[in-house]
Design a protein around this motif. Structure first.
Motif, PDB file in Angstrom:
ATOM      1  N   LEU A 174       1.539  12.310   7.782  1.00  0.00           N
ATOM      2  CA  LEU A 174       0.717  13.526   7.700  1.00  0.00           C
ATOM      3  C   LEU A 174       0.908  14.230   6.360  1.00  0.00           C
ATOM      4  N   GLU A 175       2.152  14.268   5.893  1.00  0.00           N
ATOM      5  CA  GLU A 175       2.426  14.865   4.575  1.00  0.00           C
ATOM      6  C   GLU A 175       1.704  14.072   3.489  1.00  0.00           C
ATOM      7  N   ARG A 176       1.764  12.760   3.597  1.00  0.00           N
ATOM      8  CA  ARG A 176       1.081  11.912   2.614  1.00  0.00           C
ATOM      9  C   ARG A 176      -0.434  12.093   2.694  1.00  0.00           C
ATOM     10  N   VAL A 208       2.910  -2.250   5.851  1.00  0.00           N
ATOM     11  CA  VAL A 208       3.877  -2.596   4.803  1.00  0.00           C
ATOM     12  C   VAL A 208       3.149  -3.268   3.641  1.00  0.00           C
ATOM     13  N   THR A 209       2.211  -4.160   3.959  1.00  0.00           N
ATOM     14  CA  THR A 209       1.434  -4.826   2.911  1.00  0.00           C
ATOM     15  C   THR A 209       0.659  -3.817   2.071  1.00  0.00           C
ATOM     16  N   TRP A 210       0.013  -2.848   2.718  1.00  0.00           N
ATOM     17  CA  TRP A 210      -0.733  -1.807   1.998  1.00  0.00           C
ATOM     18  C   TRP A 210       0.194  -1.018   1.082  1.00  0.00           C
ATOM     19  N   ASN A 211       1.361  -0.633   1.588  1.00  0.00           N
ATOM     20  CA  ASN A 211       2.281   0.169   0.785  1.00  0.00           C
ATOM     21  C   ASN A 211       2.885  -0.622  -0.367  1.00  0.00           C
ATOM     22  N   VAL A 212       3.105  -1.918  -0.174  1.00  0.00           N
ATOM     23  CA  VAL A 212       3.551  -2.761  -1.293  1.00  0.00           C
ATOM     24  C   VAL A 212       2.459  -2.810  -2.360  1.00  0.00           C
ATOM     25  N   PHE A 213       1.182  -2.901  -1.924  1.00  0.00           N
ATOM     26  CA  PHE A 213       0.077  -2.869  -2.876  1.00  0.00           C
ATOM     27  C   PHE A 213       0.055  -1.549  -3.646  1.00  0.00           C
ATOM     28  N   VAL A 214       0.246  -0.430  -2.946  1.00  0.00           N
ATOM     29  CA  VAL A 214       0.242   0.881  -3.612  1.00  0.00           C
ATOM     30  C   VAL A 214       1.376   0.958  -4.637  1.00  0.00           C
ATOM     31  N   ILE A 215       2.534   0.442  -4.283  1.00  0.00           N
ATOM     32  CA  ILE A 215       3.661   0.430  -5.230  1.00  0.00           C
ATOM     33  C   ILE A 215       3.301  -0.403  -6.459  1.00  0.00           C
ATOM     34  N   CYS A 216       2.753  -1.588  -6.222  1.00  0.00           N
ATOM     35  CA  CYS A 216       2.361  -2.450  -7.348  1.00  0.00           C
ATOM     36  C   CYS A 216       1.268  -1.795  -8.186  1.00  0.00           C
ATOM     37  N   PHE A 217       0.351  -1.084  -7.531  1.00  0.00           N
ATOM     38  CA  PHE A 217      -0.730  -0.400  -8.233  1.00  0.00           C
ATOM     39  C   PHE A 217      -0.184   0.668  -9.175  1.00  0.00           C
ATOM     40  N   TYR A 218       0.703   1.519  -8.675  1.00  0.00           N
ATOM     41  CA  TYR A 218       1.218   2.602  -9.512  1.00  0.00           C
ATOM     42  C   TYR A 218       2.205   2.133 -10.570  1.00  0.00           C
ATOM     43  N   LEU A 219       2.891   1.022 -10.300  1.00  0.00           N
ATOM     44  CA  LEU A 219       3.798   0.472 -11.311  1.00  0.00           C
ATOM     45  C   LEU A 219       3.088  -0.516 -12.225  1.00  0.00           C
ATOM     46  N   GLU A 220       1.770  -0.696 -11.997  1.00  0.00           N
ATOM     47  CA  GLU A 220       0.913  -1.552 -12.797  1.00  0.00           C
ATOM     48  C   GLU A 220       1.440  -2.985 -12.875  1.00  0.00           C
ATOM     49  N   ALA A 221       1.761  -3.536 -11.720  1.00  0.00           N
ATOM     50  CA  ALA A 221       2.214  -4.922 -11.645  1.00  0.00           C
ATOM     51  C   ALA A 221       1.021  -5.855 -11.783  1.00  0.00           C
ATOM     52  N   GLY A 235       5.807  17.519 -19.698  1.00  0.00           N
ATOM     53  CA  GLY A 235       7.018  18.189 -19.226  1.00  0.00           C
ATOM     54  C   GLY A 235       7.406  17.892 -17.788  1.00  0.00           C
ATOM     55  N   CYS A 236       6.876  16.854 -17.183  1.00  0.00           N
ATOM     56  CA  CYS A 236       7.200  16.544 -15.779  1.00  0.00           C
ATOM     57  C   CYS A 236       8.627  16.011 -15.671  1.00  0.00           C
ATOM     58  N   PHE A 237       9.350  16.491 -14.682  1.00  0.00           N
ATOM     59  CA  PHE A 237      10.688  15.972 -14.420  1.00  0.00           C
ATOM     60  C   PHE A 237      10.612  14.544 -13.886  1.00  0.00           C
ATOM     61  N   LEU A 238       9.576  14.287 -13.094  1.00  0.00           N
ATOM     62  CA  LEU A 238       9.382  12.972 -12.502  1.00  0.00           C
ATOM     63  C   LEU A 238       7.899  12.643 -12.584  1.00  0.00           C
ATOM     64  N   GLU A 239       7.558  11.533 -13.210  1.00  0.00           N
ATOM     65  CA  GLU A 239       6.154  11.154 -13.365  1.00  0.00           C
ATOM     66  C   GLU A 239       5.517  10.916 -12.003  1.00  0.00           C
ATOM     67  N   TYR A 240       4.212  11.175 -11.912  1.00  0.00           N
ATOM     68  CA  TYR A 240       3.505  11.118 -10.636  1.00  0.00           C
ATOM     69  C   TYR A 240       3.552   9.740 -10.005  1.00  0.00           C
ATOM     70  N   GLN A 241       3.531   8.680 -10.796  1.00  0.00           N
ATOM     71  CA  GLN A 241       3.531   7.346 -10.208  1.00  0.00           C
ATOM     72  C   GLN A 241       4.834   7.064  -9.468  1.00  0.00           C
ATOM     73  N   TYR A 242       5.937   7.652  -9.917  1.00  0.00           N
ATOM     74  CA  TYR A 242       7.210   7.443  -9.228  1.00  0.00           C
ATOM     75  C   TYR A 242       7.267   8.235  -7.921  1.00  0.00           C
ATOM     76  N   ILE A 243       6.594   9.361  -7.873  1.00  0.00           N
ATOM     77  CA  ILE A 243       6.499  10.110  -6.611  1.00  0.00           C
ATOM     78  C   ILE A 243       5.679   9.313  -5.608  1.00  0.00           C
ATOM     79  N   GLU A 244       4.565   8.720  -6.063  1.00  0.00           N
ATOM     80  CA  GLU A 244       3.752   7.888  -5.175  1.00  0.00           C
ATOM     81  C   GLU A 244       4.528   6.650  -4.718  1.00  0.00           C
TER      82      GLU A 244
END
Length: 194
Positions: A10-12, A61-74, A126-135
């Protein structure tokens, strides 16, 4: 695990709505429905619902692995493309891009010619943590909760099916239990008086 998974998704969902990311919104919505069905299956002792929930968790899990790969530009994935997460409907990005911890947003004037008039053109610094790492952290948490939910779902299905197999139908499987009347080889007729 179910309350943690529901609160987390729900938060996501809220932050995906704020960023107008339509593919994650749709995936989160389906996940919420499947979690509710899995909870219903657990409460009502319906192993088919729980099995469906476990199968969905593999897809989740497959979807979330895809999202991780997407934001890390794998591979050939690029977080700069609009097609994947917004269905090419809008130019929006992750809400965390502008609103991450410590981020300062600066409007760029004049805006480039290619920028739509109804959008503002900004730079974020000036971000402490880049948005892709939060995702990536959000998706990693979802994977952890899904793996724990999958193990729990398999355990519950095992317990329910073992309970159904060991149920004793009034001595039906128990040789020491109730013994019904034995049939005799001949039938005795008794007169009936009225």
């Amino acid at each position: 695990m179910c309350p943690h998974a529901c609160v987390s998704v729900l938060e996501r969902q809220i932050f995906d709505f704020l960023g107008y990311q339509w593919a994650p919104i749709l995936a989160n919505f389906i996940h919420i429905i499947i979690v509710i069905l899995g909870l219903f299956g657990t409460i009502q002792y319906r192993p088919r619902y729980i099995t469906g929930y476990a199968i969905w968790l593999v897809l989740w899990v497959t979807w979330n692995v895809f999202v991780i790969c997407f934001y890390l530009e794998a591979g050939d994935l690029s977080k700069e493309t609009d097609l994947i997460l917004t269905f090419n409907i809008s130019m929006h990005r992750s809400w965390w891009m502008e609103n991450g911890p410590g981020c300062t947003v600066t409007s760029v004037t004049p805006a480039p010619d290619w920028a739509p008039e109804d959008h503002r053109y900004i730079t974020v610094s000036g971000c402490f943590l880049e948005y892709q790492y939060i995702e990536v952290a959000h998706s990693s948490l979802q994977i952890f909760l899904a793996l724990a939910g999958f193990i729990y779902a398999c355990y519950v299905v095992k317990c329910i099916t073992e309970e159904e197999d060991s149920f004793d139908f009034i001595g039906g499987f128990d040789s020491y239990g109730y013994q019904g009347p034995q049939k005799t080889s001949h039938l005795q007729l008794q007169p009936m008086y009225m």
